[in-house]
Enzyme design. Sequence first.
Site, PDB file in Angstrom:
ATOM      1  N   GLU A 265       0.902  -1.227   0.099  1.00 50.34           N
ATOM      2  CA  GLU A 265       0.038  -0.089   0.003  1.00 50.34           C
ATOM      3  C   GLU A 265       0.967   1.290  -0.089  1.00 50.34           C
ATOM      4  O   GLU A 265       1.935   1.260   0.974  1.00 50.34           O
ATOM      5  CB  GLU A 265      -0.944  -0.155   1.187  1.00 50.34           C
ATOM      6  CG  GLU A 265      -1.870   1.303   1.319  1.00 50.34           C
ATOM      7  CD  GLU A 265      -1.811   1.752   2.673  1.00 50.34           C
ATOM      8  OE1 GLU A 265      -1.874   2.961   3.001  1.00 50.34           O
ATOM      9  OE2 GLU A 265      -2.357   0.797   3.352  1.00 50.34           O
ATOM     10  N   CYS A 302      -3.096   7.311   5.198  1.00 56.16           N
ATOM     11  CA  CYS A 302      -3.011   6.984   3.833  1.00 56.16           C
ATOM     12  C   CYS A 302      -4.513   7.434   3.112  1.00 56.16           C
ATOM     13  O   CYS A 302      -4.601   7.519   1.987  1.00 56.16           O
ATOM     14  CB  CYS A 302      -2.785   5.737   3.669  1.00 56.16           C
ATOM     15  SG  CYS A 302      -3.481   4.570   4.630  1.00 56.16           S
TER      16      CYS A 302
END
Length: 523
Positions: A265, A302
């Site tokens: 990620e 994020c």
Amino acid sequence: MPLNGQILIGQQAVIGSCGEINAIDPTTGKPLEPVYRGGGQAEVDRACVLAEAAFDSYRETSLKQRAAFLDNIANEIEALGDVLIERAMAETGLPRARLEGERGRTCGQLRLFASLVRAGDWLGVRLDPALPERQPMPRVDLRQCQIALGPVAVFGASNFPLAFSVAGGDTASALAAGCPVVVKAHSAHPGTSELVGRALQKAVSESGMPEGVFSLLFGSGNEVGQALVADPRIQAVGFTGSRAGGLAILATAQERPQPIPVYAEMSSINPVFLLPQALEARGHELAEGFIASLNMGAGQFCTSPGLVLGVKGKTLDAFLAVAAEVLTKSAAQTMLTPSIYGAYIEGVEQLASHAREVARGQEGEGPHQCQAGLFVATATDFLDSEALQSEVFGSASLVIECEDLVQMRMVAEALEGQLTATLQLDEGDVEAARPLLSVLERKAGRVLANGWPTGVEVCHAMVHGGPFPATSDTRSTSVGSAAIQRFLRPVCYQNLPMSLLPEALKDDNPLGVPRLVDGQRKA
């Protein structure tokens, strides 16, 4: 529990052989004791040898045993008490409430996977019994289930010292699948990592699991991580971090004689689309909600809303005015590490050189303080500028003025892959949202309506992933029970004697797991 600055390899604790690592208190800039020494090739080899040796016996543990092991890990982490929270506070500058919540999430997801393991759905059992009389050709007996992939390398993240770290989601899902784990701890919080690592080490022992099921390595540079990914015994990688770091790991994994999957990620600006009716009816409320989401944790998520799109005009101007007013009252917040702070300053300077500054938050007095920033640009400028499309990790966001909804969709089409995309809409916006939604489904792993992307629920339906560069594998999620699928592969057994079949595939279904039998779902 005292901190010893040691690497944990199986049930052993050793002093590393390479460069020194000091945690830094980001609120003062001062180093924290003890000094950790990083591992080298010898420590990587030893951890991976143990992991490979443990693999077959661990993957063949019963569902009940493995679930109990995951529950035990959660119990041991909770048993650390305030020692864990206080060390994490010192290493990250995060407040107690945030870290207590993160500890709860960490233990909650371990228990979620324990429950998942017990239920057995993840085994994906499919049975097509033999049809010897079938014409024109008989069918042989075919049975399929999922098995563990092999030892997994997990990289701790900088922004979640518990939930995406030593015993975080990647570790929990890999262990649930039946994979031993070798963790490369993040150098920003080695003390926190050691405490959780010792809790996990204790759970391994008390649960009677093979020694090599878990190891914890430290490394002062990239060498340990790269060596770990390159090791032929490692069969998959879980990573949360920067795009540069994720791509470096991906390159190493693909250059191996046997390439392996990397679930990284990496990067996302999480666009928010303000549709006209919602903006007109709730502009003030939306502006306040936006700044609250942007400022959460100094924007070090994020899923922070780094991009907002609206049709230019009075309603968007009013939204910007309220957002600017709220932002200017925002207190500065300590960022997690000096390097994250440095990258944030560079990112804000880049935004300021390509877009118009609308507002800045209050300046901080201590080191590494995030002064939030809000900027605006036209859609044309955004489409023409790679710099404006880059993620700034921290409380900074760019508002895009679109000429109309057609141009808004053009911007959506031009976006890279994202973890999230958000639609702020009212009933009158539904038809305008329909064509936009078809774009966002292709661009993001999670599409929200009338919410904010910060905050990721750990549950069965969650997707925390998305097209590149949000993740390196668009088919996966790193949060939620479906994360276990990353560390499994299907095996088909043809005409094997019943005595050799895995328990899940035997006729009497001794595990009591759901199965697809000749195309029919059966409990």
